[in-house]
Motif scaffolding. Structure first.
Motif, PDB file in Angstrom:
ATOM      1  N   ARG A 186       0.858  -1.186   0.000  1.00  0.00           N
ATOM      2  CA  ARG A 186       0.000   0.000   0.000  1.00  0.00           C
ATOM      3  C   ARG A 186       0.899   1.243   0.000  1.00  0.00           C
ATOM      4  NH1 ARG A 186      -5.403   0.904   1.436  1.00  0.00           N
ATOM      5  NH2 ARG A 186      -5.584  -1.219   2.251  1.00  0.00           N
ATOM      6  N   VAL A 187       0.638   2.155  -0.931  1.00  0.00           N
ATOM      7  CA  VAL A 187       1.423   3.382  -1.055  1.00  0.00           C
ATOM      8  C   VAL A 187       0.544   4.564  -0.664  1.00  0.00           C
ATOM      9  CG1 VAL A 187       2.698   4.879  -2.623  1.00  0.00           C
ATOM     10  CG2 VAL A 187       2.872   2.390  -2.849  1.00  0.00           C
ATOM     11  N   ASP A 188       0.965   5.301   0.365  1.00  0.00           N
ATOM     12  CA  ASP A 188       0.196   6.426   0.885  1.00  0.00           C
ATOM     13  C   ASP A 188      -1.235   5.965   1.181  1.00  0.00           C
ATOM     14  OD1 ASP A 188       2.484   7.996   0.655  1.00  0.00           O
ATOM     15  OD2 ASP A 188       1.986   8.640  -1.367  1.00  0.00           O
ATOM     16  N   ASP A 189      -2.221   6.674   0.674  1.00  0.00           N
ATOM     17  CA  ASP A 189      -3.615   6.310   0.923  1.00  0.00           C
ATOM     18  C   ASP A 189      -4.235   5.569  -0.256  1.00  0.00           C
ATOM     19  OD1 ASP A 189      -3.598   7.546   3.444  1.00  0.00           O
ATOM     20  OD2 ASP A 189      -3.989   9.502   2.543  1.00  0.00           O
ATOM     21  N   GLY A 190      -3.380   5.053  -1.142  1.00  0.00           N
ATOM     22  CA  GLY A 190      -3.886   4.377  -2.326  1.00  0.00           C
ATOM     23  C   GLY A 190      -4.395   2.979  -2.027  1.00  0.00           C
ATOM     24  N   PRO A 191      -5.027   2.349  -3.017  1.00  0.00           N
ATOM     25  CA  PRO A 191      -5.542   0.993  -2.831  1.00  0.00           C
ATOM     26  C   PRO A 191      -4.398  -0.002  -2.717  1.00  0.00           C
ATOM     27  CG  PRO A 191      -5.715   1.638  -5.124  1.00  0.00           C
ATOM     28  CD  PRO A 191      -5.269   2.857  -4.381  1.00  0.00           C
ATOM     29  N   PRO A 192      -4.604  -1.114  -2.035  1.00  0.00           N
ATOM     30  CA  PRO A 192      -3.535  -2.102  -1.898  1.00  0.00           C
ATOM     31  C   PRO A 192      -3.290  -2.841  -3.218  1.00  0.00           C
ATOM     32  CG  PRO A 192      -5.557  -2.921  -0.909  1.00  0.00           C
ATOM     33  CD  PRO A 192      -5.819  -1.501  -1.294  1.00  0.00           C
ATOM     34  N   VAL A 193      -2.022  -3.179  -3.442  1.00  0.00           N
ATOM     35  CA  VAL A 193      -1.636  -4.025  -4.566  1.00  0.00           C
ATOM     36  C   VAL A 193      -1.290  -5.385  -3.984  1.00  0.00           C
ATOM     37  CG1 VAL A 193       0.047  -4.394  -6.405  1.00  0.00           C
ATOM     38  CG2 VAL A 193      -0.794  -2.076  -5.923  1.00  0.00           C
ATOM     39  N   ARG A 194      -2.013  -6.409  -4.407  1.00  0.00           N
ATOM     40  CA  ARG A 194      -1.789  -7.757  -3.878  1.00  0.00           C
ATOM     41  C   ARG A 194      -1.147  -8.617  -4.948  1.00  0.00           C
ATOM     42  NH1 ARG A 194      -6.953  -6.240  -1.866  1.00  0.00           N
ATOM     43  NH2 ARG A 194      -6.898  -5.983   0.425  1.00  0.00           N
ATOM     44  N   LEU A 258       6.207   1.155  -7.702  1.00  0.00           N
ATOM     45  CA  LEU A 258       5.235   2.107  -7.153  1.00  0.00           C
ATOM     46  C   LEU A 258       6.014   3.213  -6.453  1.00  0.00           C
ATOM     47  CD1 LEU A 258       2.865  -0.556  -5.543  1.00  0.00           C
ATOM     48  CD2 LEU A 258       2.553   0.563  -7.764  1.00  0.00           C
ATOM     49  N   ARG A 259       5.384   4.407  -6.289  1.00  0.00           N
ATOM     50  CA  ARG A 259       6.074   5.561  -5.701  1.00  0.00           C
ATOM     51  C   ARG A 259       5.174   6.264  -4.700  1.00  0.00           C
ATOM     52  NH1 ARG A 259       8.279   9.798  -8.799  1.00  0.00           N
ATOM     53  NH2 ARG A 259      10.325   9.440  -7.820  1.00  0.00           N
ATOM     54  N   GLY A 260       5.773   6.724  -3.601  1.00  0.00           N
ATOM     55  CA  GLY A 260       4.997   7.473  -2.628  1.00  0.00           C
ATOM     56  C   GLY A 260       5.840   7.871  -1.436  1.00  0.00           C
ATOM     57  N   ARG A 261       5.198   8.563  -0.491  1.00  0.00           N
ATOM     58  CA  ARG A 261       5.895   9.015   0.718  1.00  0.00           C
ATOM     59  C   ARG A 261       5.892   7.959   1.814  1.00  0.00           C
ATOM     60  NH1 ARG A 261       7.089  14.457   1.257  1.00  0.00           N
ATOM     61  NH2 ARG A 261       6.416  15.768  -0.495  1.00  0.00           N
ATOM     62  N   GLU A 262       4.878   7.094   1.819  1.00  0.00           N
ATOM     63  CA  GLU A 262       4.832   6.007   2.803  1.00  0.00           C
ATOM     64  C   GLU A 262       4.570   4.706   2.069  1.00  0.00           C
ATOM     65  OE1 GLU A 262       2.763   6.238   6.754  1.00  0.00           O
ATOM     66  OE2 GLU A 262       1.585   4.602   5.900  1.00  0.00           O
ATOM     67  N   ILE A 263       5.411   3.719   2.340  1.00  0.00           N
ATOM     68  CA  ILE A 263       5.293   2.402   1.722  1.00  0.00           C
ATOM     69  C   ILE A 263       5.017   1.392   2.822  1.00  0.00           C
ATOM     70  CG2 ILE A 263       6.398   0.681   0.259  1.00  0.00           C
ATOM     71  CD1 ILE A 263       6.183   3.384  -1.132  1.00  0.00           C
ATOM     72  N   ARG A 264       3.921   0.667   2.705  1.00  0.00           N
ATOM     73  CA  ARG A 264       3.579  -0.370   3.684  1.00  0.00           C
ATOM     74  C   ARG A 264       3.541  -1.709   2.971  1.00  0.00           C
ATOM     75  NH1 ARG A 264       1.202  -0.548   8.722  1.00  0.00           N
ATOM     76  NH2 ARG A 264       0.977   1.738   8.637  1.00  0.00           N
TER      77      ARG A 264
END
Length: 303
Positions: A186-194, A258-264
Motif C-alpha cells: 500500500r502506497v500512501d492512501d492508495g488501494p492495496p496491490v496484492r 510504485l512511488r509514494g511518501r509512505e510504503i507499507r
C-alpha cells in the motif's frame, strides 16, 4: 571576545583501517585542523557501530561530522544525524559505498573525498524511516524484504572480506529456489496491490554495487520513495534478475514499481529484512516513511 569553537567530529570504523588507526588518525586530524576545525576523534566499537558516536558528536557541539567506514557505518551515523541540520562528510571505506557513489563522492581517493567533506557544498537529501522499531531505524539507500535480505544473510563473512559485493551473488544463486510469498503493498492512501513475489525493495537511492541503477528514475532529494516488487519467475527468471544486477542493462525488467511518501509492505509470512545491507529482525511487515531533506551531505561543488 572568545572565538566560538568549530568542532569537526571524525566517526571512524577502525576495522576499515588497514594496519590500525594510527596513521589514519594523523592524516585525518591534520587535514581537519589545517582547514580550521578542531578535530574530535570518535571510533566505533563492537557495541556501538556509529550511532552512539554520532550522538556524542552532536552533544559536544560538532558543526561538521565526517564518517569513515562502509555502508553500515554510514547508516548508523546518518540515522542519528537526520534532522540535526549538521552536515555530514563521507569518507568511503567499504566494499559498496553506495551513498557516496550516488552523490559523486570518490570512493577510491581518500584525499579527494576528504577535500569534499571539508570544502564541498551541502546538499539536503531524504532519509527513509522504518516504523515500529526501537530504537528508530533509518536508511539512505535501500531497504528490502525477502530474497535481497536473504542474500545478505547467507553471504559468508569470509567471502565478503575476499570478494566484496560479489560475495552476494553466490548467496543469490543459493536462494534461487526460494518460493514466492503473498505480499500486499500500500502506497500512501492508495488501494492495496496484492501479488506474490520473492522480494520487495524500497529505494531512496537506487545505485547497485555493480554501478547499475535498480530504478533509474529514483532521486534522493524528491521527497518520494520507490518500491520495486521483484518476482523473477522460476530459476531462469531469477538468473535474469542477477544479470540485471551485475550487467549493464540499467534496470530490472521483471519488476513492478510504485512511488509514494509512505510504503507499507505486508507479507504472508515473516521474512528477512535489510536496511542498507544491515539485517534487522525478521517480520511480516515493513513500513517505510520518507523524511524529505532530513540530512545534509557534503558533495562536490562550491559552497
Amino acid at each position: 571576545m572568545a572565538i566560538p569553537r568549530r568542532v569537526a567530529a571524525l566517526v571512524v570504523n577502525s576495522t576499515k583501517a588497514d594496519g590500525g588507526t594510527g596513521s589514519l588518525r594523523r592524516t585525518l586530524t591534520a587535514a581537519v585542523a589545517a582547514a580550521g576545525w578542531e578535530p574530535l576523534w570518535l571510533e566505533t566499537t563492537s557495541a556501538d557501530h556509529g550511532r552512539g558516536a554520532a550522538a556524542r558528536a552532536l552533544r559536544e557541539g560538532a558543526s561538521l561530522v565526517l564518517v569513515y567506514g562502509g555502508d553500515g557505518t554510514v547508516r548508523e551515523v546518518t540515522g542519528t544525524m537526520a534532522g540535526s541540520g549538521v552536515p555530514l562528510g563521507l569518507l568511503p571505506a567499504g566494499s559498496g559505498n553506495l551513498l557516496a557513489r550516488a552523490l559523486g563522492v570518490p570512493v577510491t581517493d581518500l584525499g579527494a573525498a576528504l577535500r569534499i567533506a571539508l570544502h564541498g557544498r551541502d546538499r539536503p537529501i531524504d532519509v527513509a524511516r522504518v516504523a515500529g522499531t526501537d530504537p528508530v531505524e533509518r536508511f539512505c539507500v535501500m531497504g528490502g524484504v525477502g530474497l535481497d535480505a536473504a542474500m545478505i544473510r547467507d553471504a559468508p563473512e569470509r567471502w565478503k572480506a575476499l570478494l566484496g559485493w560479489l560475495a552476494y551473488l553466490g548467496a543469490a544463486v543459493r536462494n534461487l529456489g526460494r518460493p514466492t510469498v503473498p505480499m500486499e503493498i500500500r502506497v500512501d492512501d492508495g488501494p492495496p496491490v496484492r501479488t506474490r513475489a520473492r522480494s520487495a525493495v524500497v529505494a531512496n537511492v537506487a545505485l547497485l554495487p555493480s554501478g547499475n541503477s535498480l530504478l533509474p528514475d529514483v532521486r534522493p532529494d524528491d521527497g518520494i520513495l520507490d518500491v520495486a516488487i521483484i518476482d523473477g519467475h522460476g530459476t531462469a527468471g531469477w538468473l535474469g534478475v542477477v544479470a540485471d544486477a551485475v550487467g549493464r542493462r540499467g534496470r530490472f525488467k521483471d519488476a513492478t514499481v510504485l512511488r509514494g511518501r509512505e510504503i507499507r509492505i505486508t507479507l504472508g509470512t515473516p521474512q528477512p529484512r535489510e536496511l542498507d545491507g544491515d539485517l534487522i529482525a525478521e517480520d511480516a511487515e515493513l513500513v517505510v516513511c520518507a523524511e524529505p531533506g532530513a540530512l545534509l551531505v557534503r558533495v562536490p561543488g562550491t559552497p
